[in-house]
Design an enzyme around this catalytic site. Structure first.
Site, PDB file in Angstrom:
ATOM      1  N   CYS A 156       0.818  -1.227   0.000  1.00  0.00           N
ATOM      2  CA  CYS A 156       0.000   0.000   0.000  1.00  0.00           C
ATOM      3  C   CYS A 156       0.848   1.271   0.000  1.00  0.00           C
ATOM      4  O   CYS A 156       0.642   2.174  -0.812  1.00  0.00           O
ATOM      5  CB  CYS A 156      -0.963  -0.008   1.186  1.00  0.00           C
ATOM      6  SG  CYS A 156      -0.156   0.031   2.812  1.00  0.00           S
ATOM      7  N   HIS A 211      -2.470   1.193   6.853  1.00  0.00           N
ATOM      8  CA  HIS A 211      -2.904   1.060   5.457  1.00  0.00           C
ATOM      9  C   HIS A 211      -3.162   2.451   4.894  1.00  0.00           C
ATOM     10  O   HIS A 211      -3.656   3.340   5.586  1.00  0.00           O
ATOM     11  CB  HIS A 211      -4.172   0.212   5.351  1.00  0.00           C
ATOM     12  CG  HIS A 211      -4.537  -0.124   3.940  1.00  0.00           C
ATOM     13  ND1 HIS A 211      -3.714  -0.860   3.117  1.00  0.00           N
ATOM     14  CD2 HIS A 211      -5.632   0.206   3.180  1.00  0.00           C
ATOM     15  CE1 HIS A 211      -4.290  -0.996   1.923  1.00  0.00           C
ATOM     16  NE2 HIS A 211      -5.458  -0.352   1.950  1.00  0.00           N
ATOM     17  N   GLN A 223      -5.897   1.632  -4.171  1.00  0.00           N
ATOM     18  CA  GLN A 223      -5.107   1.016  -3.109  1.00  0.00           C
ATOM     19  C   GLN A 223      -4.524  -0.311  -3.572  1.00  0.00           C
ATOM     20  O   GLN A 223      -4.991  -0.924  -4.532  1.00  0.00           O
ATOM     21  CB  GLN A 223      -6.000   0.760  -1.898  1.00  0.00           C
ATOM     22  CG  GLN A 223      -7.166  -0.153  -2.229  1.00  0.00           C
ATOM     23  CD  GLN A 223      -7.771  -0.838  -1.025  1.00  0.00           C
ATOM     24  OE1 GLN A 223      -7.108  -1.033  -0.019  1.00  0.00           O
ATOM     25  NE2 GLN A 223      -9.040  -1.213  -1.132  1.00  0.00           N
TER      26      GLN A 223
END
Length: 258
Positions: A156, A211, A223
């Site tokens: 990520c 994240h 993402q």
């Protein structure tokens, strides 16, 4: 002969009486002398003592009171400003330049409030388009833990790092948690999100942010989710992302692009 002796005795007696009559007055004169001397010393001491003059406090006029209040306010503002500067100079691990969040937030308002030349505005818009193109070009690539290259895949934060690393003036950190605490990235409220803003989540409940994705507008973000998944576009309004959402940051502004 007897007459001479008698006269001598009478003279001696007269002398004795004279001495006896004078002796009682001697102590009186001595004590009086002491009293006079003591009073003279007290007079000298009184002369030496400083005379305390009563100073009347002058009453301040209303204009003088107003000036005094303004002066105190200016001193207080100066003191608070210096205290803030000292706080910002405290040493800690960070990326980018040392700037306050208020200054960054002011810079990241609508473009209409920032005075830019036409060339600078075009350069800023081109930088945003370049970042979006680099992100969209990775759709479908596999998630790879620690990956930062299109050849190997991305995690990520590796995807974000790849998209922005050549476009900004400051050094971009490598992990999501460090990006979340980046001093050059101003906090952005959810209702003010714009294309290119970073959105952060807490998935595993450890640390602050684990994240990160990039907002694309219209309630969507791109993402690299997790192992076994490919880079994809997701809806920020879904229950799962709503529960884990913790905030957003804006890295790309007219003043932070190269």
């Amino acid at each position: 002969m007897r007459l001479i002796i008698t006269l001598f005795i009478l003279a001696f007696a007269q002398l004795f009486f004279n001495v006896a009559s004078a002796s009682p007055h001697a102590p009186v004169k001595a004590s009086q002398h002491k009293v006079e001397k003591k009073s003279a010393r007290e007079d000298e001491r009184r002369k030496r003592r400083p005379v305390k003059t009563a100073v009347k406090k002058s009453r301040l006029t209303s204009v003088q009171k107003l000036k005094l209040k303004k002066q105190k306010k200016v001193e207080l503002v100066a003191h608070n400003t210096s205290a803030k500067k000292i706080t910002l100079k405290s040493s800690s691990k960070h990326y980018g330049r040392q700037r306050s969040s208020k200054v960054i937030a002011a810079e990241t308002n609508e473009l209409g409030t920032i005075k830019m030349s036409k060339a600078h505005r075009q350069r800023y818009q081109k930088a945003r388009e370049t970042a979006m193109a680099k992100l969209m070009g990775q759709l479908g690539k596999p998630y790879q833990w620690g990956g930062t290259s299109p050849h190997t895949g991305f995690d990520c934060s590796g995807l974000v790092w790849y998209a922005y690393k050549d476009l900004l003036k400051f050094k971009i950190p490598r992990t999501a948690n460090e990006m979340y605490h980046l001093r050059d990235a101003a906090p952005i409220k959810r209702e003010l999100l714009e294309k290119g803003d970073l959105v952060f989540f807490r998935i595993n409940g450890r640390g602050t942010a684990d994240h990160v994705g990039v907002y694309l507008g219209d309630g969507k973000f791109i993402q690299s989710p997790r192992t076994g998944k490919d880079i994809q576009i997701s809806a920020l309004g879904k229950d799962y992302w709503q529960r884990h959402y913790i905030g957003a940051r804006r890295m790309m502004t007219p003043k932070t692009i190269r």
